[in-house]
Motif scaffolding. Structure first.
Motif, PDB file in Angstrom:
ATOM      1  N   VAL A  72       6.615 136.197 112.772  1.00  0.00           N
ATOM      2  CA  VAL A  72       6.975 136.927 111.621  1.00  0.00           C
ATOM      3  C   VAL A  72       7.940 138.296 112.034  1.00  0.00           C
ATOM      4  O   VAL A  72       8.878 138.663 111.724  1.00  0.00           O
ATOM      5  CB  VAL A  72       6.234 137.315 110.408  1.00  0.00           C
ATOM      6  N   ASN A  73       6.906 139.060 113.011  1.00  0.00           N
ATOM      7  CA  ASN A  73       7.528 140.462 113.367  1.00  0.00           C
ATOM      8  C   ASN A  73       8.742 140.201 114.100  1.00  0.00           C
ATOM      9  O   ASN A  73       9.756 141.102 114.367  1.00  0.00           O
ATOM     10  CB  ASN A  73       6.454 141.060 114.208  1.00  0.00           C
ATOM     11  N   GLY A  74       8.880 139.122 115.043  1.00  0.00           N
ATOM     12  CA  GLY A  74      10.239 138.909 115.867  1.00  0.00           C
ATOM     13  C   GLY A  74      11.224 138.789 115.047  1.00  0.00           C
ATOM     14  O   GLY A  74      12.308 139.292 115.145  1.00  0.00           O
ATOM     15  N   TRP A  75      11.232 137.870 113.832  1.00  0.00           N
ATOM     16  CA  TRP A  75      12.177 137.558 112.946  1.00  0.00           C
ATOM     17  C   TRP A  75      12.601 139.136 112.342  1.00  0.00           C
ATOM     18  O   TRP A  75      13.822 139.423 111.905  1.00  0.00           O
ATOM     19  CB  TRP A  75      11.799 136.409 111.958  1.00  0.00           C
ATOM     20  N   LEU A  76      11.395 139.800 111.906  1.00  0.00           N
ATOM     21  CA  LEU A  76      11.772 141.061 111.259  1.00  0.00           C
ATOM     22  C   LEU A  76      12.573 142.020 112.072  1.00  0.00           C
ATOM     23  O   LEU A  76      13.368 142.748 111.570  1.00  0.00           O
ATOM     24  CB  LEU A  76      10.429 141.755 110.624  1.00  0.00           C
ATOM     25  N   ILE A  77      12.256 142.161 113.329  1.00  0.00           N
ATOM     26  CA  ILE A  77      12.896 142.827 114.254  1.00  0.00           C
ATOM     27  C   ILE A  77      14.603 142.421 114.213  1.00  0.00           C
ATOM     28  O   ILE A  77      15.498 143.262 114.194  1.00  0.00           O
ATOM     29  CB  ILE A  77      12.222 143.157 115.556  1.00  0.00           C
ATOM     30  N   GLU A  78      14.805 141.256 114.290  1.00  0.00           N
ATOM     31  CA  GLU A  78      16.022 140.573 114.571  1.00  0.00           C
ATOM     32  C   GLU A  78      16.749 140.708 113.135  1.00  0.00           C
ATOM     33  O   GLU A  78      17.995 140.954 113.312  1.00  0.00           O
ATOM     34  CB  GLU A  78      15.932 139.268 115.259  1.00  0.00           C
ATOM     35  N   ALA A  79      16.204 140.094 112.165  1.00  0.00           N
ATOM     36  CA  ALA A  79      17.212 140.067 110.981  1.00  0.00           C
ATOM     37  C   ALA A  79      16.894 140.986 109.738  1.00  0.00           C
ATOM     38  O   ALA A  79      17.752 141.310 109.184  1.00  0.00           O
ATOM     39  CB  ALA A  79      16.538 138.765 110.463  1.00  0.00           C
ATOM     40  N   ALA A  80      15.700 141.875 109.852  1.00  0.00           N
ATOM     41  CA  ALA A  80      15.696 142.853 108.955  1.00  0.00           C
ATOM     42  C   ALA A  80      15.870 144.355 109.191  1.00  0.00           C
ATOM     43  O   ALA A  80      15.293 145.139 108.347  1.00  0.00           O
ATOM     44  CB  ALA A  80      14.327 142.301 108.109  1.00  0.00           C
ATOM     45  N   GLY A  81      15.850 144.507 110.420  1.00  0.00           N
ATOM     46  CA  GLY A  81      16.110 145.886 111.124  1.00  0.00           C
ATOM     47  C   GLY A  81      14.746 146.617 111.376  1.00  0.00           C
ATOM     48  O   GLY A  81      14.791 147.771 111.195  1.00  0.00           O
ATOM     49  N   LEU A  82      13.630 146.012 111.275  1.00  0.00           N
ATOM     50  CA  LEU A  82      12.243 146.705 111.507  1.00  0.00           C
ATOM     51  C   LEU A  82      12.492 147.180 112.764  1.00  0.00           C
ATOM     52  O   LEU A  82      12.756 146.593 113.914  1.00  0.00           O
ATOM     53  CB  LEU A  82      11.195 145.684 111.308  1.00  0.00           C
ATOM     54  N   ASP A  83      12.221 148.612 112.872  1.00  0.00           N
ATOM     55  CA  ASP A  83      12.083 149.317 113.984  1.00  0.00           C
ATOM     56  C   ASP A  83      10.405 149.748 114.536  1.00  0.00           C
ATOM     57  O   ASP A  83      10.143 150.435 113.780  1.00  0.00           O
ATOM     58  CB  ASP A  83      12.919 150.502 114.292  1.00  0.00           C
ATOM     59  N   ILE A  84      10.066 148.650 115.439  1.00  0.00           N
ATOM     60  CA  ILE A  84       8.498 149.015 115.516  1.00  0.00           C
ATOM     61  C   ILE A  84       8.178 150.240 116.386  1.00  0.00           C
ATOM     62  O   ILE A  84       7.029 150.723 116.461  1.00  0.00           O
ATOM     63  CB  ILE A  84       8.067 147.619 116.175  1.00  0.00           C
ATOM     64  N   HIS A  85       9.250 150.818 116.877  1.00  0.00           N
ATOM     65  CA  HIS A  85       8.921 152.045 117.930  1.00  0.00           C
ATOM     66  C   HIS A  85       9.038 153.170 117.209  1.00  0.00           C
ATOM     67  O   HIS A  85       8.489 154.194 117.480  1.00  0.00           O
ATOM     68  CB  HIS A  85       9.666 151.932 119.152  1.00  0.00           C
ATOM     69  N   ALA A  86      10.332 153.439 116.227  1.00  0.00           N
ATOM     70  CA  ALA A  86      10.489 154.686 115.572  1.00  0.00           C
ATOM     71  C   ALA A  86      11.064 154.600 114.253  1.00  0.00           C
ATOM     72  O   ALA A  86      11.242 155.775 113.726  1.00  0.00           O
ATOM     73  CB  ALA A  86      11.912 155.223 116.604  1.00  0.00           C
ATOM     74  N   GLY A  87      10.789 153.399 113.484  1.00  0.00           N
ATOM     75  CA  GLY A  87      11.131 153.587 112.128  1.00  0.00           C
ATOM     76  C   GLY A  87      10.132 154.162 111.240  1.00  0.00           C
ATOM     77  O   GLY A  87       9.040 154.258 111.618  1.00  0.00           O
TER      78      GLY A  87
END
Length: 146
Positions: free
Chosen positions: A44-59
């Motif tokens: 899920v998180n891999g897809w969110l990063i790629e497709a939904a723009g989730l920025d796990i480091h600075a979002g």
């Protein structure tokens, strides 16, 4: 509590590959149950990063898991290749319920299936956001379960 029926491959609009690792196997010769939850997060998180723009480091927005469940139907073991099916079952104001099926490569029935719920919060205060970011909501809609 009754055991759910397995949801076949057609129930998932998105698939992501996962490679098992030697260390995933336990002393019984199959993947340990705790690894399945890691695969849920990874898919899920891999897809969110790629497709939904989730920025796990600075979002500004991050997802916290508040509920999870897994049912097991068949064993998986190294060196199996896994296909993680993903669908959204509910998209709320600040929360999303994901349905995940873990399939041996090419299998029609899952070896395991489950769900988890993310509540999206602001990074600093850890309070639920007023609304999911537009790009994320649009991506989540593309994998909504029919």
């Amino acid at each position: 509590m009754s055991r759910p029926d397995p949801r076949l491959r057609a129930a998932y609009p998105l698939f992501r590959p996962i490679q098992t690792r030697w260390m995933d196997n336990d002393v019984y010769g199959h993947v340990n149950n705790v690894v399945y939850y890691s695969w849920f997060d990874t898919a899920v998180n891999g897809w969110l990063i790629e497709a939904a723009g989730l920025d796990i480091h600075a979002g500004d927005v991050i997802g916290l898991v508040i509920e999870t469940r897994c049912n097991y139907f068949a064993p998986l073991a190294f060196p199996d290749r896994i296909e993680a099916g993903i669908a959204t079952a509910h998209i709320g104001r600040s929360s999303v319920r994901y349905e995940i099926g873990l399939f041996a490569a090419g299998a029609e029935a899952p070896a395991a299936q489950g769900h988890f719920v993310h509540v999206y919060v602001n990074r600093d205060g850890r309070r639920p956001v007023a609304a999911l970011p537009d790009r994320m909501r649009l991506a989540l809609e593309t994998i909504r379960q029919e």
